[in-house]
Design a protein around this motif. Structure first.
Motif, PDB file in Angstrom:
ATOM      1  N   ALA A  15       0.836  -1.211   0.000  1.00  0.00           N
ATOM      2  CA  ALA A  15       0.000   0.000   0.000  1.00  0.00           C
ATOM      3  C   ALA A  15       0.868   1.257   0.000  1.00  0.00           C
ATOM      4  CB  ALA A  15      -0.936  -0.006   1.202  1.00  0.00           C
ATOM      5  N   VAL A  16       1.959   1.215   0.733  1.00  0.00           N
ATOM      6  CA  VAL A  16       2.903   2.346   0.727  1.00  0.00           C
ATOM      7  C   VAL A  16       3.470   2.517  -0.677  1.00  0.00           C
ATOM      8  CG1 VAL A  16       5.073   3.246   1.665  1.00  0.00           C
ATOM      9  CG2 VAL A  16       3.535   1.959   3.150  1.00  0.00           C
ATOM     10  N   ALA A  17       3.882   1.435  -1.269  1.00  0.00           N
ATOM     11  CA  ALA A  17       4.451   1.472  -2.620  1.00  0.00           C
ATOM     12  C   ALA A  17       3.458   2.049  -3.624  1.00  0.00           C
ATOM     13  CB  ALA A  17       4.885   0.065  -3.034  1.00  0.00           C
ATOM     14  N   ARG A  18       2.214   1.627  -3.536  1.00  0.00           N
ATOM     15  CA  ARG A  18       1.182   2.166  -4.448  1.00  0.00           C
ATOM     16  C   ARG A  18       1.012   3.669  -4.251  1.00  0.00           C
ATOM     17  NH1 ARG A  18      -1.334  -2.676  -3.242  1.00  0.00           N
ATOM     18  NH2 ARG A  18      -2.606  -1.730  -1.617  1.00  0.00           N
ATOM     19  N   ALA A  19       0.988   4.108  -3.008  1.00  0.00           N
ATOM     20  CA  ALA A  19       0.811   5.539  -2.731  1.00  0.00           C
ATOM     21  C   ALA A  19       1.956   6.367  -3.312  1.00  0.00           C
ATOM     22  CB  ALA A  19       0.705   5.769  -1.224  1.00  0.00           C
ATOM     23  N   ALA A  39       9.949  10.498   2.704  1.00  0.00           N
ATOM     24  CA  ALA A  39       9.293  11.015   3.908  1.00  0.00           C
ATOM     25  C   ALA A  39       8.519  12.297   3.595  1.00  0.00           C
ATOM     26  CB  ALA A  39      10.325  11.262   5.010  1.00  0.00           C
ATOM     27  N   TYR A  40       9.148  13.190   2.855  1.00  0.00           N
ATOM     28  CA  TYR A  40       8.453  14.433   2.507  1.00  0.00           C
ATOM     29  C   TYR A  40       7.271  14.172   1.574  1.00  0.00           C
ATOM     30  CZ  TYR A  40      11.591  17.495   4.999  1.00  0.00           C
ATOM     31  OH  TYR A  40      12.269  18.151   6.003  1.00  0.00           O
ATOM     32  N   ARG A  41       7.413  13.217   0.679  1.00  0.00           N
ATOM     33  CA  ARG A  41       6.296  12.863  -0.199  1.00  0.00           C
ATOM     34  C   ARG A  41       5.129  12.307   0.619  1.00  0.00           C
ATOM     35  NH1 ARG A  41       7.941   9.043  -4.800  1.00  0.00           N
ATOM     36  NH2 ARG A  41       5.859   9.580  -5.531  1.00  0.00           N
ATOM     37  N   LEU A  42       5.441  11.448   1.591  1.00  0.00           N
ATOM     38  CA  LEU A  42       4.380  10.880   2.432  1.00  0.00           C
ATOM     39  C   LEU A  42       3.716  11.946   3.295  1.00  0.00           C
ATOM     40  CD1 LEU A  42       6.097   7.543   3.383  1.00  0.00           C
ATOM     41  CD2 LEU A  42       3.970   7.792   2.088  1.00  0.00           C
ATOM     42  N   GLN A  43       4.481  12.911   3.744  1.00  0.00           N
ATOM     43  CA  GLN A  43       3.906  14.004   4.529  1.00  0.00           C
ATOM     44  C   GLN A  43       2.855  14.744   3.701  1.00  0.00           C
ATOM     45  OE1 GLN A  43       6.131  16.670   7.401  1.00  0.00           O
ATOM     46  NE2 GLN A  43       6.066  17.970   5.601  1.00  0.00           N
ATOM     47  N   ILE A  44       3.160  14.973   2.443  1.00  0.00           N
ATOM     48  CA  ILE A  44       2.211  15.658   1.549  1.00  0.00           C
ATOM     49  C   ILE A  44       1.009  14.761   1.259  1.00  0.00           C
ATOM     50  CG2 ILE A  44       1.902  16.522  -0.806  1.00  0.00           C
ATOM     51  CD1 ILE A  44       4.914  17.430  -0.589  1.00  0.00           C
ATOM     52  N   ARG A  48      -0.095  15.721   6.185  1.00  0.00           N
ATOM     53  CA  ARG A  48       0.641  15.943   7.430  1.00  0.00           C
ATOM     54  C   ARG A  48       0.178  15.065   8.592  1.00  0.00           C
ATOM     55  NH1 ARG A  48       4.340  19.779   7.687  1.00  0.00           N
ATOM     56  NH2 ARG A  48       4.012  20.129   9.896  1.00  0.00           N
ATOM     57  N   VAL A  49      -0.570  14.007   8.308  1.00  0.00           N
ATOM     58  CA  VAL A  49      -0.844  13.024   9.360  1.00  0.00           C
ATOM     59  C   VAL A  49       0.487  12.368   9.732  1.00  0.00           C
ATOM     60  CG1 VAL A  49      -2.018  10.878   9.967  1.00  0.00           C
ATOM     61  CG2 VAL A  49      -3.235  12.648   8.676  1.00  0.00           C
ATOM     62  N   LEU A  50       1.256  11.990   8.692  1.00  0.00           N
ATOM     63  CA  LEU A  50       2.627  11.531   8.901  1.00  0.00           C
ATOM     64  C   LEU A  50       3.520  12.749   8.702  1.00  0.00           C
ATOM     65  CD1 LEU A  50       2.636   8.177   6.870  1.00  0.00           C
ATOM     66  CD2 LEU A  50       2.325   8.494   9.332  1.00  0.00           C
ATOM     67  N   LYS A  51       4.384  13.015   9.661  1.00  0.00           N
ATOM     68  CA  LYS A  51       5.213  14.219   9.598  1.00  0.00           C
ATOM     69  C   LYS A  51       6.690  13.867   9.618  1.00  0.00           C
ATOM     70  CE  LYS A  51       1.743  16.986  11.908  1.00  0.00           C
ATOM     71  NZ  LYS A  51       1.380  17.741  13.088  1.00  0.00           N
ATOM     72  N   VAL A  52       7.446  14.624   8.849  1.00  0.00           N
ATOM     73  CA  VAL A  52       8.893  14.457   8.809  1.00  0.00           C
ATOM     74  C   VAL A  52       9.490  14.997  10.098  1.00  0.00           C
ATOM     75  CG1 VAL A  52      11.014  15.160   7.626  1.00  0.00           C
ATOM     76  CG2 VAL A  52       8.954  14.652   6.302  1.00  0.00           C
ATOM     77  N   ASN A  53      10.405  14.230  10.662  1.00  0.00           N
ATOM     78  CA  ASN A  53      11.176  14.682  11.817  1.00  0.00           C
ATOM     79  C   ASN A  53      12.554  15.060  11.281  1.00  0.00           C
ATOM     80  OD1 ASN A  53      12.772  14.997  14.056  1.00  0.00           O
ATOM     81  ND2 ASN A  53      12.086  13.139  15.069  1.00  0.00           N
ATOM     82  N   PRO A  54      12.815  16.358  11.081  1.00  0.00           N
ATOM     83  CA  PRO A  54      14.084  16.776  10.476  1.00  0.00           C
ATOM     84  C   PRO A  54      15.317  16.286  11.230  1.00  0.00           C
ATOM     85  CG  PRO A  54      12.552  18.608  10.539  1.00  0.00           C
ATOM     86  CD  PRO A  54      11.939  17.493  11.343  1.00  0.00           C
ATOM     87  N   SER A  55      15.205  16.085  12.521  1.00  0.00           N
ATOM     88  CA  SER A  55      16.372  15.645  13.287  1.00  0.00           C
ATOM     89  C   SER A  55      16.835  14.247  12.875  1.00  0.00           C
ATOM     90  CB  SER A  55      16.090  15.698  14.789  1.00  0.00           C
ATOM     91  OG  SER A  55      15.141  14.716  15.153  1.00  0.00           O
TER      92      SER A  55
END
Length: 64
Positions: A15-19, A39-44, A48-55
């Motif tokens: 499902a991740v791969a399809r998205a 990660a940034y693509r998934l955030q979009i 923003r349900v899934l958010k990038v943690n820059p650290s």
């Protein structure tokens, strides 16, 4: 962003791969901290349900 968090949200690697419009094999090969670009693509994609943690992606030497 952690792979375990992404898999929990989407349910399966397929499902991740399809998205992301990538192969399931690519998702399988991710380490626990997924590639920054994805990660940034998934955030979009998740609005923003899934958010990038820059650290997690900080490439500066420790102690600075």
């Amino acid at each position: 962003m952690l792979k375990s968090t992404v898999l929990k949200y989407y349910g399966t690697g397929a499902a991740v791969a399809r998205a992301l419009k990538i192969s399931s094999a690519a998702v399988t090969q991710w380490p626990e901290v997924i590639p920054e670009k994805q990660a940034y693509r998934l955030q979009i994609l998740t609005k923003r349900v899934l958010k990038v943690n820059p650290s997690l992606y900080d490439k500066s030497p420790a102690g600075r």
